[in-house]
Design a protein around this motif. Sequence first.
Motif, PDB file in Angstrom:
ATOM      1  N   SER A  97      -9.760   2.261   7.324  1.00 50.10           N
ATOM      2  CA  SER A  97      -8.374   2.035   6.906  1.00 50.10           C
ATOM      3  C   SER A  97      -8.223   0.562   6.566  1.00 50.10           C
ATOM      4  O   SER A  97      -8.904  -0.293   7.131  1.00 50.10           O
ATOM      5  N   TYR A  98      -7.343   0.299   5.613  1.00 54.50           N
ATOM      6  CA  TYR A  98      -7.142  -1.050   5.102  1.00 54.50           C
ATOM      7  C   TYR A  98      -5.664  -1.406   5.126  1.00 54.50           C
ATOM      8  O   TYR A  98      -4.803  -0.529   5.197  1.00 54.50           O
ATOM      9  N   LYS A  99      -5.384  -2.679   5.021  1.00 49.71           N
ATOM     10  CA  LYS A  99      -3.996  -3.128   4.895  1.00 49.71           C
ATOM     11  C   LYS A  99      -3.357  -2.389   3.723  1.00 49.71           C
ATOM     12  O   LYS A  99      -4.038  -2.035   2.748  1.00 49.71           O
ATOM     13  N   GLU A 100      -2.054  -2.196   3.806  1.00 46.76           N
ATOM     14  CA  GLU A 100      -1.338  -1.426   2.786  1.00 46.76           C
ATOM     15  C   GLU A 100      -1.573  -1.928   1.372  1.00 46.76           C
ATOM     16  O   GLU A 100      -1.628  -1.143   0.432  1.00 46.76           O
ATOM     17  N   THR A 101      -1.727  -3.232   1.197  1.00 51.15           N
ATOM     18  CA  THR A 101      -1.942  -3.788  -0.137  1.00 51.15           C
ATOM     19  C   THR A 101      -3.396  -3.692  -0.585  1.00 51.15           C
ATOM     20  O   THR A 101      -3.678  -3.764  -1.782  1.00 51.15           O
ATOM     21  N   GLU A 102      -4.328  -3.527   0.355  1.00 50.05           N
ATOM     22  CA  GLU A 102      -5.753  -3.515   0.013  1.00 50.05           C
ATOM     23  C   GLU A 102      -6.329  -2.118  -0.185  1.00 50.05           C
ATOM     24  O   GLU A 102      -7.321  -1.963  -0.897  1.00 50.05           O
ATOM     25  N   ALA A 103      -5.731  -1.110   0.390  1.00 46.34           N
ATOM     26  CA  ALA A 103      -6.246   0.254   0.230  1.00 46.34           C
ATOM     27  C   ALA A 103      -6.268   0.682  -1.238  1.00 46.34           C
ATOM     28  O   ALA A 103      -7.307   1.144  -1.733  1.00 46.34           O
ATOM     29  N   PRO A 104      -5.161   0.512  -1.996  1.00 43.06           N
ATOM     30  CA  PRO A 104      -5.212   0.901  -3.415  1.00 43.06           C
ATOM     31  C   PRO A 104      -6.210   0.071  -4.214  1.00 43.06           C
ATOM     32  O   PRO A 104      -6.830   0.568  -5.153  1.00 43.06           O
ATOM     33  N   LYS A 105      -6.390  -1.193  -3.846  1.00 46.52           N
ATOM     34  CA  LYS A 105      -7.347  -2.057  -4.542  1.00 46.52           C
ATOM     35  C   LYS A 105      -8.772  -1.562  -4.313  1.00 46.52           C
ATOM     36  O   LYS A 105      -9.612  -1.625  -5.217  1.00 46.52           O
ATOM     37  N   THR A 106      -9.054  -1.086  -3.108  1.00 47.25           N
ATOM     38  CA  THR A 106     -10.392  -0.568  -2.797  1.00 47.25           C
ATOM     39  C   THR A 106     -10.733   0.590  -3.721  1.00 47.25           C
ATOM     40  O   THR A 106     -11.822   0.632  -4.302  1.00 47.25           O
ATOM     41  N   ILE A 107      -9.808   1.532  -3.875  1.00 47.69           N
ATOM     42  CA  ILE A 107     -10.036   2.689  -4.750  1.00 47.69           C
ATOM     43  C   ILE A 107     -10.126   2.241  -6.211  1.00 47.69           C
ATOM     44  O   ILE A 107     -11.013   2.671  -6.949  1.00 47.69           O
ATOM     45  N   ALA A 108      -9.215   1.375  -6.647  1.00 52.52           N
ATOM     46  CA  ALA A 108      -9.226   0.908  -8.041  1.00 52.52           C
ATOM     47  C   ALA A 108     -10.526   0.180  -8.371  1.00 52.52           C
ATOM     48  O   ALA A 108     -11.108   0.395  -9.447  1.00 52.52           O
TER      49      ALA A 108
END
Length: 165
Positions: A97-108
């Motif tokens: 799990s990642y910080k709310e701002t970093e989770a979408p960046k990980t997938i992108a």
Amino acid sequence: MAPTTKVPARVLGQRELEQAGIGAADLKGFTFNFLAGKGLPSGVKDVSQRPRPVPAPCRPLYDMTQYISGYQPVARVIEEARSPTDGQPATTIALASYKETEAPKTIADLQNAVRSCTTFTTSDYGTRYIYTDIKTQPAPHLGDQAISYVMTQNLPEVPPRCGEG
């Protein structure tokens, strides 16, 4: 179906990831060993200490082979499932799990790497690895976002030791 950028209401913690993992109740006969989580260290190397793949935009793909991303996870669990027939490792399951701002960046970042990379190389512990045949697959409809791909890791040739071969 286009990927969403929906951010979860909150970030899952270590205990929640440990409970969310696949276990013996999910795969009958398999045995499971935790490699990270359940009190074991996460084993995440600092970004500056990680091998650098060539070309650089393929880094998210290499990071996934190490069960990491370019961002520091809030929590992480890695489990190894062993076959009921011979006790050999069958698969490894990693959750992070990642910080709310970093989770979408990980997938992108991973989606961009899958689209732009067809092959890449990296050196780890003095050994050169080549990854080829990177292809997207239909993504499962799980979680907030999902991505699926395949790639081939070409294992290096190891010269025979004295007295062998």
